[in-house]
Design an enzyme around this catalytic site. Sequence first.
Site, short mmCIF file in Angstrom:
data_model
loop_
_atom_site.label_atom_id
_atom_site.label_comp_id
_atom_site.label_asym_id
_atom_site.label_seq_id
_atom_site.Cartn_x
_atom_site.Cartn_y
_atom_site.Cartn_z
N ASN A 94 0.80 -1.08 -0.01
CA ASN A 94 0.02 -0.01 0.13
C ASN A 94 0.87 1.23 0.05
OD1 ASN A 94 -2.28 1.95 0.90
ND2 ASN A 94 -0.93 1.95 2.75
N TYR A 162 4.64 9.02 -11.16
CA TYR A 162 3.64 8.50 -10.50
C TYR A 162 2.84 7.36 -11.60
CZ TYR A 162 -0.44 7.22 -7.51
OH TYR A 162 -1.35 6.54 -6.83
N LYS A 166 3.13 3.20 -10.98
CA LYS A 166 2.15 2.48 -10.74
C LYS A 166 2.00 1.31 -11.96
CE LYS A 166 0.52 3.53 -6.69
NZ LYS A 166 0.62 2.66 -5.80
N THR A 196 -7.63 10.90 1.21
CA THR A 196 -6.66 10.68 1.91
C THR A 196 -5.75 11.77 1.78
OG1 THR A 196 -5.34 9.59 0.26
CG2 THR A 196 -6.67 7.99 1.56
#
Length: 258
Positions: A94, A162, A166, A196
Amino acid sequence: MTTSTSAPRSAIRAIVTGHTRGLGEALAELLLQRGIDVLGLGRGTHAELASRHAARLTQAVVDLADPAALERWLADGTLSAFASGAECVVLFNNAGTVEPIAPLGEQDAGAIARAVTLNVAAPLMLANALAATPAPSANASRRIVHVSSGAARNAYPGWSVYCATKAALDHHARAVALDAPAGVCICSLAPGVIDTGMQEAIRATSAEQFPMRERFEQLKQNGLLSTPQTAAQQLIDYALSEAFGSAPTADVRELAGA
């Protein structure tokens, strides 16, 4: 540093990276509530979780963006000892970072290196270590959940690092699925857009650095962000389901019937 207990361990156990906040915290909490032992990995510990689930929670302080530190930690045997004897161990990779957010040519070199290590090297190192742990029976399983993103499958301006990291997790899962190691199931699973601290960082970025900022601001304003608890529940339910591993990549928003 590792803190643990000597209580009897459950047949199903889980490893959660980045367990002190956000989605990782929700994952750890919900797993513990189910009576599943959790090994939490992060740069710090979660005192409140430890106070409420002392018998089930083990915490290890390790900087997952430091490959040498992670390598040393893996060598000390904590992960293999935690997994020993368990019929099912689920690894939730995670922990991650969306930084650096900037177009090519304006990214900090150190931030690039940290992102690639945290988002890619650490999950791959942990997955390899878990797959190498001895299984107590022929029916035992080692399940690897890479927490992916829509950014793995769609390009976004300002997110080249990013998106690339991923996408690397997605392709790792596809290749591991072809290897089909005995007892190992894997899926790179996108959890949707979650409310978040990462979303806060995205909304705080200038439009020049991230031209799509307004879209994410609207998701927040319109109440379209998933809560960490909802996303964690979906991830856990799928990770423990018979369907897990049937596809190397998936999205929780498409798993309603799974």
